[in-house]
Design a protein around this motif. Sequence first.
Motif, PDB file in Angstrom:
ATOM      1  N   HIS A  49     -19.289   7.996  36.830  1.00 29.07           N
ATOM      2  CA  HIS A  49     -18.298   7.191  37.548  1.00 29.07           C
ATOM      3  C   HIS A  49     -18.160   5.785  36.974  1.00 29.07           C
ATOM      4  O   HIS A  49     -17.062   5.213  36.953  1.00 29.07           O
ATOM      5  CB  HIS A  49     -18.655   7.127  39.035  1.00 29.07           C
ATOM      6  N   GLN A  50     -19.265   5.233  36.491  1.00 33.82           N
ATOM      7  CA  GLN A  50     -19.195   3.902  35.863  1.00 33.82           C
ATOM      8  C   GLN A  50     -18.303   3.914  34.622  1.00 33.82           C
ATOM      9  O   GLN A  50     -17.736   2.881  34.244  1.00 33.82           O
ATOM     10  CB  GLN A  50     -20.603   3.448  35.479  1.00 33.82           C
ATOM     11  N   ASN A  51     -18.170   5.089  34.013  1.00 35.61           N
ATOM     12  CA  ASN A  51     -17.331   5.226  32.820  1.00 35.61           C
ATOM     13  C   ASN A  51     -15.961   5.832  33.133  1.00 35.61           C
ATOM     14  O   ASN A  51     -15.211   6.175  32.212  1.00 35.61           O
ATOM     15  CB  ASN A  51     -18.053   6.078  31.775  1.00 35.61           C
ATOM     16  N   GLY A  52     -15.663   6.017  34.417  1.00 38.88           N
ATOM     17  CA  GLY A  52     -14.349   6.519  34.808  1.00 38.88           C
ATOM     18  C   GLY A  52     -14.196   8.020  34.714  1.00 38.88           C
ATOM     19  O   GLY A  52     -13.068   8.532  34.732  1.00 38.88           O
ATOM     20  N   ALA A  53     -15.315   8.754  34.644  1.00 45.22           N
ATOM     21  CA  ALA A  53     -15.265  10.212  34.534  1.00 45.22           C
ATOM     22  C   ALA A  53     -15.530  10.856  35.889  1.00 45.22           C
ATOM     23  O   ALA A  53     -16.136  10.249  36.781  1.00 45.22           O
ATOM     24  CB  ALA A  53     -16.298  10.704  33.518  1.00 45.22           C
ATOM     25  N   ILE A  54     -15.079  12.082  36.052  1.00 47.23           N
ATOM     26  CA  ILE A  54     -15.456  12.866  37.226  1.00 47.23           C
ATOM     27  C   ILE A  54     -16.700  13.663  36.885  1.00 47.23           C
ATOM     28  O   ILE A  54     -16.988  13.929  35.713  1.00 47.23           O
ATOM     29  CB  ILE A  54     -14.326  13.792  37.710  1.00 47.23           C
ATOM     30  N   PHE A  55     -17.443  14.069  37.924  1.00 46.51           N
ATOM     31  CA  PHE A  55     -18.710  14.758  37.726  1.00 46.51           C
ATOM     32  C   PHE A  55     -18.684  16.111  38.432  1.00 46.51           C
ATOM     33  O   PHE A  55     -18.448  16.186  39.642  1.00 46.51           O
ATOM     34  CB  PHE A  55     -19.857  13.899  38.255  1.00 46.51           C
ATOM     35  N   VAL A  56     -18.924  17.158  37.655  1.00 47.40           N
ATOM     36  CA  VAL A  56     -18.921  18.542  38.141  1.00 47.40           C
ATOM     37  C   VAL A  56     -20.345  19.080  38.084  1.00 47.40           C
ATOM     38  O   VAL A  56     -21.010  18.984  37.049  1.00 47.40           O
ATOM     39  CB  VAL A  56     -18.003  19.431  37.281  1.00 47.40           C
ATOM     40  N   VAL A  57     -20.815  19.656  39.176  1.00 44.07           N
ATOM     41  CA  VAL A  57     -22.172  20.197  39.227  1.00 44.07           C
ATOM     42  C   VAL A  57     -22.112  21.715  39.376  1.00 44.07           C
ATOM     43  O   VAL A  57     -21.471  22.238  40.292  1.00 44.07           O
ATOM     44  CB  VAL A  57     -22.986  19.605  40.392  1.00 44.07           C
ATOM     45  N   ASP A  58     -22.796  22.421  38.467  1.00 44.56           N
ATOM     46  CA  ASP A  58     -23.025  23.860  38.602  1.00 44.56           C
ATOM     47  C   ASP A  58     -24.239  24.019  39.523  1.00 44.56           C
ATOM     48  O   ASP A  58     -25.378  23.822  39.109  1.00 44.56           O
ATOM     49  CB  ASP A  58     -23.298  24.475  37.225  1.00 44.56           C
ATOM     50  N   GLY A  59     -23.978  24.374  40.765  1.00 40.72           N
ATOM     51  CA  GLY A  59     -25.043  24.445  41.762  1.00 40.72           C
ATOM     52  C   GLY A  59     -25.555  25.841  42.036  1.00 40.72           C
ATOM     53  O   GLY A  59     -26.219  26.064  43.057  1.00 40.72           O
ATOM     54  N   ALA A  60     -25.297  26.781  41.120  1.00 41.99           N
ATOM     55  CA  ALA A  60     -25.700  28.169  41.355  1.00 41.99           C
ATOM     56  C   ALA A  60     -27.193  28.304  41.614  1.00 41.99           C
ATOM     57  O   ALA A  60     -27.625  29.097  42.463  1.00 41.99           O
ATOM     58  CB  ALA A  60     -25.296  29.039  40.160  1.00 41.99           C
ATOM     59  N   GLN A  61     -28.001  27.526  40.871  1.00 43.63           N
ATOM     60  CA  GLN A  61     -29.451  27.601  41.034  1.00 43.63           C
ATOM     61  C   GLN A  61     -30.005  26.456  41.889  1.00 43.63           C
ATOM     62  O   GLN A  61     -31.215  26.365  42.082  1.00 43.63           O
ATOM     63  CB  GLN A  61     -30.131  27.574  39.652  1.00 43.63           C
ATOM     64  N   GLY A  62     -29.123  25.598  42.381  1.00 42.03           N
ATOM     65  CA  GLY A  62     -29.572  24.489  43.206  1.00 42.03           C
ATOM     66  C   GLY A  62     -29.421  24.761  44.692  1.00 42.03           C
ATOM     67  O   GLY A  62     -30.380  24.659  45.461  1.00 42.03           O
ATOM     68  N   ALA A  63     -28.218  25.119  45.107  1.00 37.83           N
ATOM     69  CA  ALA A  63     -27.920  25.282  46.530  1.00 37.83           C
ATOM     70  C   ALA A  63     -28.812  26.290  47.255  1.00 37.83           C
ATOM     71  O   ALA A  63     -29.139  26.081  48.424  1.00 37.83           O
ATOM     72  CB  ALA A  63     -26.453  25.653  46.700  1.00 37.83           C
ATOM     73  N   PRO A  64     -29.234  27.383  46.619  1.00 34.23           N
ATOM     74  CA  PRO A  64     -30.087  28.333  47.347  1.00 34.23           C
ATOM     75  C   PRO A  64     -31.484  27.818  47.650  1.00 34.23           C
ATOM     76  O   PRO A  64     -32.173  28.376  48.506  1.00 34.23           O
ATOM     77  CB  PRO A  64     -30.162  29.541  46.397  1.00 34.23           C
ATOM     78  N   HIS A  65     -31.919  26.765  46.949  1.00 36.09           N
ATOM     79  CA  HIS A  65     -33.337  26.418  46.963  1.00 36.09           C
ATOM     80  C   HIS A  65     -33.656  25.034  47.529  1.00 36.09           C
ATOM     81  O   HIS A  65     -34.823  24.745  47.791  1.00 36.09           O
ATOM     82  CB  HIS A  65     -33.889  26.492  45.538  1.00 36.09           C
ATOM     83  N   MET A  66     -32.666  24.189  47.692  1.00 34.63           N
ATOM     84  CA  MET A  66     -32.950  22.821  48.112  1.00 34.63           C
ATOM     85  C   MET A  66     -31.788  22.258  48.916  1.00 34.63           C
ATOM     86  O   MET A  66     -30.662  22.768  48.854  1.00 34.63           O
ATOM     87  CB  MET A  66     -33.210  21.937  46.889  1.00 34.63           C
ATOM     88  N   GLU A  67     -32.075  21.228  49.685  1.00 35.89           N
ATOM     89  CA  GLU A  67     -31.036  20.545  50.449  1.00 35.89           C
ATOM     90  C   GLU A  67     -30.023  19.922  49.496  1.00 35.89           C
ATOM     91  O   GLU A  67     -30.396  19.249  48.532  1.00 35.89           O
ATOM     92  CB  GLU A  67     -31.672  19.457  51.315  1.00 35.89           C
ATOM     93  N   VAL A  68     -28.743  20.159  49.755  1.00 36.05           N
ATOM     94  CA  VAL A  68     -27.673  19.590  48.943  1.00 36.05           C
ATOM     95  C   VAL A  68     -26.751  18.779  49.843  1.00 36.05           C
ATOM     96  O   VAL A  68     -26.187  19.310  50.801  1.00 36.05           O
ATOM     97  CB  VAL A  68     -26.860  20.686  48.211  1.00 36.05           C
TER      98      VAL A  68
END
Length: 406
Positions: A189-208
């Motif tokens: 964001h500091q560089n004016g970009a958007i950020f996309v997260v592949d959460g396939a292995q994140g969302a099942p295992h931790m608080e998001v």
Amino acid sequence: MDVKAIREMFPILNQEINGHPLVYLDSSATAQKPITVIEAVNDYYRKNNANVHRGVHTLGSRATDQYEGAREKVRQFLHAKSTAEIIFTRGTTTSINMVAYGYARHQLKKGDEIVITPMEHHSNIIPWQQAAKATGATLKYIPLQEDGTITLDDVKKTVTTNTKIVAITHVSNVLGTINPVKEIAQIAHQNGAIFVVDGAQGAPHMEVDVQDLDCDFYALSGHKMGAPTGIGVLYGKKDLLEVMEPVEFGGEMIDFVDLYDSTWKELPWKFEGGTPIIAGAIGLGAAIDFLQDVGMENILKHEEQLADYALEKMRTIDGIEIYGPEKRAALVTFNLDDVHPHDVATVLDAEGIAVRAGHHCAQPLMKWLDVTATARASFYLYNTTEDIDRLVEGLLKTKEYFNHVF
């Protein structure tokens, strides 16, 4: 966390494979389904099967209430501001492709940059390759450290004011690396970009918490968190979804259709053309209920203990090479002596132990590791230390077998 009681909720685990009790260690590929999810899907088809948002009859109203109720459960699970930001998709692959086609191809131009990492799943590489080719943008990679992590210094060096999209996995499906996505979002964001997260292995295992992470898009797959296959989610910030173009056109997503022009419905239905994945969404809602009843913090703590135990026990095996950082998610990717990973998986299967073998849809990472394939044992809330003990025993038998034969 009462793992024994949790295991009893998963009927598939109560069986023998090749004469041995099943040890399922492939949850990174797909998680098993609790009985509550199976019953929720069954209940929909037995009692409420109808299309949504269309008929005014009782079955249609029930189905719509369940479908939209599941969307609200996802919103709460991800801590999104509004259900308008929750799009039901077929899974993480579809979600990322929607951003690459509906957003990137309309926003990027020659000279712009897309930044990813070599640890990405193919689903978070190929869509950006194609978007770069279609728009003239440049695809750049953040370098990996020797242990398969990335540093924020390297992120800062790679992301520039020309970068328009940064797309990174929350958790590597091969290395178990947990990326500092909140900090990466700030740099993007500091560089004016958007950020996309592949959460396939994140969302099942931790608080998001997508608001706390401040990601612009977050993609997940239901089947990796106990829901049916074929259902997933794309979370997107409302202002970005408003400017993003639909990638599927037809019924359900339209507002008004004339002979030569059409207009789209408001969010989130703008992106859900055709009959949606109704039963899958209801099953996803039931899976979220199950996970939240157990507690995401409890799941994460349990998996951290399993990962530590697995590393300790597996490192006692002579000739094993384990890939990835010390602090990791609940998976261990490895190779055993000169035994091909497919042979390792075959021998383990004969012992009733299910692991994944291959390139794990991460061929660039395999090249970085200087291997053609690896074996992977991945754990979830229903796994135990006894499962890991069985795995170690199976690997020792594998070594003994191949040493004897060859």
